[in-house]
Design a protein around this motif. Sequence first.
Motif, short mmCIF file in Angstrom:
data_model
loop_
_atom_site.label_atom_id
_atom_site.label_comp_id
_atom_site.label_asym_id
_atom_site.label_seq_id
_atom_site.Cartn_x
_atom_site.Cartn_y
_atom_site.Cartn_z
N UNK A 111 0.87 -1.17 0.00
CA UNK A 111 0.00 0.00 0.00
C UNK A 111 0.90 1.22 0.00
N UNK A 112 0.40 2.37 -0.42
CA UNK A 112 1.24 3.57 -0.41
C UNK A 112 1.59 3.99 1.02
N UNK A 113 2.79 4.54 1.17
CA UNK A 113 3.23 5.12 2.44
C UNK A 113 3.32 6.63 2.23
N UNK A 114 2.25 7.35 2.47
CA UNK A 114 2.22 8.77 2.13
C UNK A 114 3.13 9.59 3.04
N UNK A 115 4.09 10.26 2.42
CA UNK A 115 4.93 11.16 3.19
C UNK A 115 6.08 10.51 3.93
N UNK A 116 6.30 9.23 3.73
CA UNK A 116 7.43 8.56 4.36
C UNK A 116 7.34 8.62 5.88
N UNK A 117 8.38 9.17 6.53
CA UNK A 117 8.42 9.23 7.99
C UNK A 117 7.24 10.01 8.56
N UNK A 118 6.78 11.04 7.84
CA UNK A 118 5.63 11.80 8.32
C UNK A 118 4.40 10.92 8.38
N UNK A 119 4.28 10.00 7.41
CA UNK A 119 3.16 9.08 7.43
C UNK A 119 3.23 8.12 8.60
N UNK A 120 4.45 7.66 8.94
CA UNK A 120 4.62 6.73 10.06
C UNK A 120 4.14 7.35 11.36
N UNK A 121 4.34 8.64 11.51
CA UNK A 121 3.94 9.33 12.73
C UNK A 121 2.45 9.61 12.78
N UNK A 122 1.74 9.31 11.68
CA UNK A 122 0.31 9.59 11.61
C UNK A 122 -0.44 8.33 11.17
N UNK A 152 -3.96 4.43 7.76
CA UNK A 152 -5.23 3.72 7.68
C UNK A 152 -5.97 4.09 6.40
N UNK A 153 -6.00 5.37 6.08
CA UNK A 153 -6.71 5.80 4.88
C UNK A 153 -5.99 5.34 3.62
N UNK A 154 -4.66 5.28 3.65
CA UNK A 154 -3.91 4.76 2.51
C UNK A 154 -4.21 3.28 2.31
N UNK A 155 -4.34 2.52 3.40
CA UNK A 155 -4.68 1.10 3.31
C UNK A 155 -6.09 0.91 2.74
N UNK A 156 -7.04 1.74 3.18
CA UNK A 156 -8.39 1.66 2.63
C UNK A 156 -8.38 2.00 1.14
N UNK A 157 -7.60 3.00 0.77
CA UNK A 157 -7.50 3.39 -0.64
C UNK A 157 -6.95 2.23 -1.47
N UNK A 158 -5.92 1.57 -0.97
CA UNK A 158 -5.33 0.44 -1.70
C UNK A 158 -6.30 -0.73 -1.80
N UNK A 159 -7.16 -0.89 -0.80
CA UNK A 159 -8.13 -2.00 -0.79
C UNK A 159 -9.41 -1.67 -1.53
N UNK A 177 -5.58 16.89 0.85
CA UNK A 177 -4.18 16.73 0.43
C UNK A 177 -3.82 15.25 0.31
N UNK A 178 -4.28 14.44 1.26
CA UNK A 178 -3.96 13.02 1.24
C UNK A 178 -4.60 12.34 0.03
N UNK A 179 -5.85 12.71 -0.28
CA UNK A 179 -6.52 12.12 -1.44
C UNK A 179 -5.78 12.47 -2.73
N UNK A 180 -5.36 13.74 -2.84
CA UNK A 180 -4.61 14.17 -4.02
C UNK A 180 -3.27 13.45 -4.10
N UNK A 181 -2.62 13.31 -2.96
CA UNK A 181 -1.32 12.64 -2.90
C UNK A 181 -1.43 11.18 -3.35
N UNK A 182 -2.45 10.49 -2.89
CA UNK A 182 -2.63 9.09 -3.25
C UNK A 182 -3.03 8.94 -4.72
N UNK A 183 -3.87 9.81 -5.19
CA UNK A 183 -4.32 9.73 -6.58
C UNK A 183 -3.17 9.95 -7.55
#
Length: 658
Positions: free
Chosen positions: A437-448, A453-460, A481-487
């Motif tokens: 699944x995508x890891x949005x923002x790298x380390x910033x994503x890990x801290x959030x 969770x939303x990236x996992x739902x998007x991938x599924x 921003x997250x939706x745009x980033x994933x798209x």
Amino acid sequence: MVCRIPPEGVPIIRSPSRSRPPCTQCSHCGPGDAVASGTRRPLSGIERQCDREGFPPPRVHAGDPAPGAGRPPPGRAPPPPGHAAARATARAQLAAGRIIAVKGIGGYHLACDATDARAVATLRTRKERGGKAFAVMCADLGTAERVAVLRAAERAALTSARRPIVLLRRRTPADGLRLAGQVCPGSPHIGLLLPYTPVHTLLFGLPGDPPGPRVLVMTSGNRSGEPIVTDDTEALTRLAGLADAWLTHDRPIACPCDDSLLRVRPDGTAQVLRRSRGYVPRPLRLPLPVRPTLATGGDLKNALCLGEADQAWFGPHIGDMADLAALEAAARAERHLTRLTGVTPRRVAADRHPGYHSTRRAHDRAARLGLGKPVLVQHHHAHIAAAMAEHGLDGGTPVIGVAFDGTGYGDDGTVWGGEILLADYTGYRRLARLAPAPLPGGDAGVANPCRLALARLWAAGLPWAPQLPSVQACTETELALLRRQLTRQLACVPTSSMGRLFDAVSSLVGLCHRAGYEAQAALELEAAAWQARDADAAAYPFGFTADGREMDPAPALRTLLADRARRTPVPVLAARFHRGVARAVADACRRARTETGRTTVALTGGVFANALLEEETAALLAGAGFTVLRHGEVPPNDGGLALGQLMVAGTAVNHETE
């Protein structure tokens, strides 16, 4: 012994020559690595020279009489009497809610009364600890049994000469001794240890001494992200603002050495989670001879490993390598270990991640030693090799390695962490993985975790329903921003990390959306699952691709969200997810056995520090006829990584690459 209390001057109160000596201990079962500065017989690990500024090496067991121990060296006058006053002052300060920096064997601790809610909250704030649990030290075994539930094996671990921190089930309700809620918030477990140096015993007090707290928070003396403080002068500066007073002595610390941490399984075996004081530098016997090799480990939970012939020595726990002080501590640990063992490295091994500080340091060390390039070992291969080495496997037959963790640099440049590999010391082949699944923002994503969770739902292909906790945890701007980033796949590295999936589920069930420390979300999910482990036997199903190469969590997430919509309690959701992961591993290993004919499975990586997951997975695999390798003295997390690097590099024919 000295007690320093600012700002009204610094009284120097020293120990008398014989009465209640605070530093009497055996260097073989007590201080060990922290006071050892060299060897008289290289590689033996026995005749250690002690760095005690003229003090002879202690030859008395911690439990034996101590005639003459603690006396000043020849030519030095006995210090003036008064260390009883220092102890009494420190004890009174603790009882009054103050925070004391206490010099121990391997460094300074920050101590406060564990029953004093205000003192614990103050320490948590000063140290920027977030919600991470504190360890506590109990005055004696009887006190420990009032705080936690002790089985025989746990009692034996607590009272062993190594005196580690042992993870125990909290006693609820407490037996008349209630700890402050902020000692270990939200956790059913508590890390507990007993006094392991006379300084600690004297701090709690002996019969006839003024009373004081019987349970102390005892956390490493450092600022968040830094290594433990060992130098007396540094302690007064680096711990300023954290401690209200300092209790110290004049025995120097040759090498920093944090407390070791372990848990005891239901079958009585131990799983070490942090291998340091009491375990290092005791050698490990290797199943194959290795060339003289230095392995630098990873960037989290760093611990180096040095090996030659059939022996390997871990260095002490360093921690996060992102800080300059940690890099200096790693260099100091290397010098100490090479001097102690007499081994001169002829190879250097490191992780393949090009951005790791430990890898860059390995390149520098190899160049300085004139050894060319270091051997770069794939992260999860090293985990599996460490498990094989600990169990004495010579590598003649590959094993099925299940390596689950938060992050590891993959062969394809993506973030791995949900890997099933066929591996030996010479190489590996990927058999299966967690669907990425995508890891949005790298380390910033890990801290959030909410973003994970939303990236996992998007991938599924699952919707972001407005009522989901992960959606509600994000602002409208953040969601857009997250939706745009994933798209557009902007700064979204694919990850197969099982650790990140645990983080995502923790947010989906409403537990943790913003992580204040490493693995916080996963730990809170495990803590919830413990509450319902026996509630039912249901498990969320994982799918598999047609070729069996990917474990797909989409069906599990879909079922979890449906259960949540039916208001299923969070602990039940968490327990069912744990069972689902365990069953997915068992299914994947059965497929791997059909393909390869191999019947030995190694469970490794930081995710298997999760006791509930490890027990469930091991039971399913054993029931399916597999031989299961689980970590014992070598941590499953990155604290054990260097041993695997050592085995791969030290036995390799090609010395420049894996």
